[in-house]
Design a protein around this motif. Structure first.
Motif, PDB file in Angstrom:
ATOM      1  N   UNK A 197       0.912  -1.093   0.049  1.00 16.87           N
ATOM      2  CA  UNK A 197      -0.141   0.077  -0.126  1.00 16.87           C
ATOM      3  C   UNK A 197       0.829   1.210  -0.100  1.00 16.87           C
ATOM      4  N   UNK A 198       1.931   1.345  -0.887  1.00 18.38           N
ATOM      5  CA  UNK A 198       2.817   2.552  -0.821  1.00 18.38           C
ATOM      6  C   UNK A 198       3.565   2.848   0.345  1.00 18.38           C
ATOM      7  N   UNK A 199       3.490   1.921   1.208  1.00 20.87           N
ATOM      8  CA  UNK A 199       4.495   2.341   2.598  1.00 20.87           C
ATOM      9  C   UNK A 199       3.704   3.073   3.558  1.00 20.87           C
ATOM     10  N   UNK A 200       4.285   3.353   4.350  1.00 24.20           N
ATOM     11  CA  UNK A 200       4.035   4.448   5.523  1.00 24.20           C
ATOM     12  C   UNK A 200       5.056   5.295   6.181  1.00 24.20           C
ATOM     13  N   UNK A 201       4.599   6.027   7.087  1.00 27.95           N
ATOM     14  CA  UNK A 201       5.650   6.691   8.086  1.00 27.95           C
ATOM     15  C   UNK A 201       6.021   5.874   9.254  1.00 27.95           C
ATOM     16  N   UNK A 202       5.250   4.948   9.531  1.00 29.34           N
ATOM     17  CA  UNK A 202       5.745   3.974  10.492  1.00 29.34           C
ATOM     18  C   UNK A 202       4.887   3.154  11.014  1.00 29.34           C
TER      19      UNK A 202
END
Ligand SMILES: N[C@@H](CCC[C@H](N)C(=O)O)C(=O)O
Length: 336
Positions: A46-51
């Motif tokens: 899902x396009x990654x994340x910040x944490x």
């Protein structure tokens, strides 16, 4: 099977993992490895994340759970304002209650459900505290012996004044003009202070803020352990406090401040009682995806489109509709 959630506050995206649902909790090395794998757009989903936001049980009085925050680079942060709103929503729905406390690394913080920002845009208010100013609390060095409040620091950026506020994660703030906001300096300074440097040995979240009017700000943040983010809740809270302290003619204590960011908008209220400061941070708590995965894949840091089954909710469409009707205050585009 266990369920991860993809959540965001002002498009500051996280994966939320409730460890109380696992047969065996992940240890700290496993949490760090999972955060680095799943938040990376190339290796994760899902396009990654910040944490990653980790929910654990808590044995403190009147507290519904504990939140830990693992940054995208695997480091742990002491606090996360946008993340706390989404954890609050998760715990509120799990426990059928709308006002309670959440344990964080340094304090048990009061949270409460608020009126939806718009149809299908749930909102929470979270307490941001404790607030600290001493160099040892960040830590920072080579910037004088005392607190840094609205001071020129030519070694960091000639012509800009800086304020350092820990809430309790560390923030460095400067009020800038539109040209500086849109220029390369924030990226350069953020990268510099989050690598080997003479000032912030543990790194620092760096925010630039533009004053838009009375009790109105636009804030952009380069986050420690992440890089540019669409919004940083603790950054916007610390910046609101700096606004009221440094620009009292336009930023007021105990009044609602509208804080626009590349991912949307939050409201803050800054308070002072004697020597104590705290901030209320109010904004969306959006769940965009439910992700089913075998517990083993979490322990092995292997959450991929092959190993996980992903179901999208309809909440992002509602959130984008809400953002669409906000005033357009900046040209900075949302980070995908
Ligand atoms: N995005 C967060 C802050 C996350 C922690 C930060 N990167 C740090 O290391 O302090 C927020 O919404 O507050």
């Amino acid at each position: 099977m266990v369920q991860l959630r993809k959540v965001h506050g002002s498009e500051n995206h996280f994966f939320l993992l409730d460890q109380t649902t696992l047969d065996q909790q992940l240890n700290d090395d496993e949490l760090s490895a999972l955060a680095q794998q799943v938040t990376n757009p190339d290796t994760g989903i899902l396009d990654g994340a910040d944490g990653v936001l980790v929910v654990n049980s808590s044995n403190h009085a009147n507290v519904l759970g504990q939140m830990r925050v693992i940054n995208a680079d695997g480091s742990e942060a002491s606090m996360c304002g946008n993340g706390l709103r989404t954890v609050s929503r998760y715990l509120a729905e799990k426990n059928h209650t709308n006002q309670f406390k959440v344990e964080t690394l340094t304090a048990d913080l009061q949270v409460s459900r608020q009126n939806d920002l718009a149809a299908s845009v749930p909102a929470f208010s979270v307490e941001i505290s404790p607030v600290r100013f001493k160099p040892a609390d960040f830590p920072f060095t080579n910037l004088g012996d005392g607190a840094l409040i609205d001071q020129p620091v030519p070694a960091l950026a000639p012509g800009l004044n800086f304020t350092a506020i820990a809430v309790p994660n560390p923030h460095l703030i400067s009020f800038v003009d539109e040209e500086t906001m849109n220029g390369p300096l924030l990226g350069e300074l953020g990268a510099r202070l989050n690598g080997a440097n003479d000032y912030f040995p543990d790194g620092v979240n760096v925010s630039f803020a533009q004053i838009l009017g009375k009790n109105q700000l636009f804030v952009r943040t380069y986050e420690r352990g992440v890089g540019f983010t669409n919004a940083c809740g603790t950054g916007m809270s610390a910046t609101s406090l700096a606004f009221a302290m440094v620009h009292p003619n336009v930023g007021q204590f105990d009044h609602t401040i509208s804080v626009y960011n590349p991912g949307g908008m939050v409201k803050t209220k800054v308070h002072q009682s004697d020597d104590r400061y705290w901030i209320d941070l109010i904004g969306n708590a959006t769940e965009t995806h439910l992700i089913d995965v075998n517990e083993e894949e979490l322990h092995n840091a292997n959450v991929t489109t092959e190993t996980a089954s992903i179901q999208e909710t309809s909440e992002e469409a509602a959130y984008l509709k809400f953002v669409d009707q906000l005033p357009k205050v900046s040209a900075i585009a949302v980070k995908k």
